[in-house]
Design an enzyme around this catalytic site. Structure first.
Site, PDB file in Angstrom:
ATOM      1  N   GLU A 171      44.279 -26.396  45.936  1.00 11.02           N
ATOM      2  CA  GLU A 171      45.180 -26.885  44.889  1.00 11.02           C
ATOM      3  C   GLU A 171      44.484 -27.844  43.926  1.00 11.02           C
ATOM      4  O   GLU A 171      44.829 -27.919  42.751  1.00 11.02           O
ATOM      5  CB  GLU A 171      46.402 -27.576  45.511  1.00 11.02           C
ATOM      6  CG  GLU A 171      47.452 -26.638  46.055  1.00 11.02           C
ATOM      7  CD  GLU A 171      47.148 -26.208  47.483  1.00 11.02           C
ATOM      8  OE1 GLU A 171      46.225 -26.796  48.092  1.00 11.02           O
ATOM      9  OE2 GLU A 171      47.825 -25.294  47.987  1.00 11.02           O
TER      10      GLU A 171
ATOM     11  N   HIS B  58      43.551 -29.915  54.663  1.00 11.55           N
ATOM     12  CA  HIS B  58      44.104 -28.578  54.865  1.00 11.55           C
ATOM     13  C   HIS B  58      44.478 -28.401  56.323  1.00 11.55           C
ATOM     14  O   HIS B  58      43.832 -28.975  57.214  1.00 11.55           O
ATOM     15  CB  HIS B  58      43.091 -27.504  54.436  1.00 11.55           C
ATOM     16  CG  HIS B  58      43.694 -26.136  54.307  1.00 11.55           C
ATOM     17  ND1 HIS B  58      43.749 -25.255  55.363  1.00 11.55           N
ATOM     18  CD2 HIS B  58      44.288 -25.527  53.253  1.00 11.55           C
ATOM     19  CE1 HIS B  58      44.355 -24.148  54.958  1.00 11.55           C
ATOM     20  NE2 HIS B  58      44.684 -24.278  53.687  1.00 11.55           N
TER      21      HIS B  58
END
Length: 389
Positions: free
Chosen positions: A330, A277
């Site tokens: 996700e 991330h």
């Protein structure tokens, strides 16, 4: 005789300080809406932990919080739900356009961008610069309310099915599943999708949110800002990743294949979708929440995802020592949505039904600032000026 040489005067592009690539860590404005504390693995909406809200509250609660400044009382929530209900209904111009938009193909987000532009034209949405705060808020409410209806209607129309009208007695999560299928979803699925939606309403100055604020800073209308945000959001490095992360899980197939798959991806120069991330340097709290949710739902897919996650994280740590690469939102988002019966092409649209609430909150906040967002770029092309041949 040759033209005299002119020395370029210093400009903002030659005197301004360099910013890091991708504006990482650069503070561009202030906000009261929330923050992401990447080193801690924590994010919040106003003064509340976003994960705590996802466990205990509805989308409407958080929508009210971001747009009106506080969590609603029981009376305020009922009034808000009554206010939102009629705004979910599609106007005739959009209903008439659905077959054309559906037949055009492309992603659901592409159809949504066109539908919202049509909505703005049909309903005479005006620039935020020309509106009172109350009028801006009304436009934002309309956009947030109608986006799930448009996306669900486009999905069903493309499948050759009639759209399903929203219901006044269902909250946002239950209504989304209802409009997709025409069947009331099991409470476990509603609860899981509700958690996902609340956890994805907002997340700092991500690419799509920043895009919305840039457009709002020009004084453009709410619809224009949201359409621009959708363009940024559609990219596979942003909102378009949940289906790709699930595809990766399918490619791995078995935990014993995970390490070899990671090394194959890295050797080919490909991203390991669903891991890492831009902000978090520890566990993504949304991923932790959705892992728990996936396990509560149960099933082989959730068990596979947990086992594969452990092997992928270990393989990434070996291949990239010193970098903390954990599962991001996700990875488990796709698992949760697939378990709740949503097809992969609906993963990103589901994300959009919640994130539009955050975009619009930022648009309203940005509209209070009279300054246009206008950064500089450092020119690196051929020296100028030279004579024109």
């Amino acid at each position: 005789m040759s033209a005299p040489t002119v020395s370029p005067a210093p400009t903002a592009s030659t005197t301004a300080p360099d910013a890091p690539a991708g504006l990482r860590g650069v503070v561009v404005t202030t906000t009261e809406l929330g923050d992401v504390r990447g080193e801690e693995g924590f994010f919040h909406y106003r003064q509340y932990s976003a994960v705590d809200l996802a466990r205990t509250r509805t989308v409407e609660d958080v929508w009210f919080l971001l747009h009106r400044g506080h969590l609603p009382s029981v009376v305020e929530l009922a009034a808000f739900q009554a206010e939102v209900a009629p705004l979910r209904v599609l106007p005739p111009a959009l209903v008439d356009a659905l077959p054309v938009l559906a037949a055009a193909g492309g992603s659901p987000l592409a159809g949504l961008r066109t539908a919202l532009s049509l909505l703005g034209a049909a309903e005479g949405v005006r620039p935020v610069l020309d509106l009172s705060p109350e009028q801006r808020a009304a436009d934002a409410l309309r956009v947030c309310a109608v986006v799930p209806t448009v996306l669900a209607a486009l999905h069903r129309t493309r499948a050759g099915l009639p759209p399903v009208a929203p219901r006044d007695d269902l909250d946002a999560a239950a209504n989304w599943l209802w409009m997709l299928t025409g069947v009331e979803a099991p409470e476990a699925h509603v609860r899981a999708v509700r958690r996902y939606l609340v956890a994805t309403v907002d997340h700092g100055f991500n690419a799509s949110t920043f895009t919305a604020r840039v457009v709002a800073s020009t004084g453009a209308d709410v619809v224009a800002a949201v359409v621009a945000a959708l363009g940024a959001f559609s990219g596979p490095l942003h909102g378009g990743a949940p289906d790709r992360a699930l595809d990766a899980l399918g490619e791995i197939g078995h935990p014993d294949r995970a390490a070899a798959w990671v090394h194959e991806q890295l050797a080919a120069g490909r991203r390991v979708m669903g891991f890492g991330h831009a902000v978090y340097r520890t566990l993504d709290p949304r991923s932790v929440l959705l892992r728990e949710t996936a396990l509560e739902l149960g099933g082989d897919l959730a068990e596979l995802a947990v086992a594969v996650e452990e092997r992928v994280v270990a393989a990434l740590a070996e291949a990239k020592p010193g970098r903390a690469l954990h599962a991001n939102v996700e990875y488990y988002a796709g698992v949760v949505m697939a378990t709740c019966g949503l097809a992969p092409e609906l993963f990103t649209p589901t994300f959009a039904t919640s994130r539009v609430v955050g975009w619009c909150a930022h648009v309203l906040e940005q509209a209070e600032d009279p300054r246009i967002i206008r950064p500089s770029a450092r020119y690196t092309g051929p020296a100028a000026p030279v004579p024109v041949p």
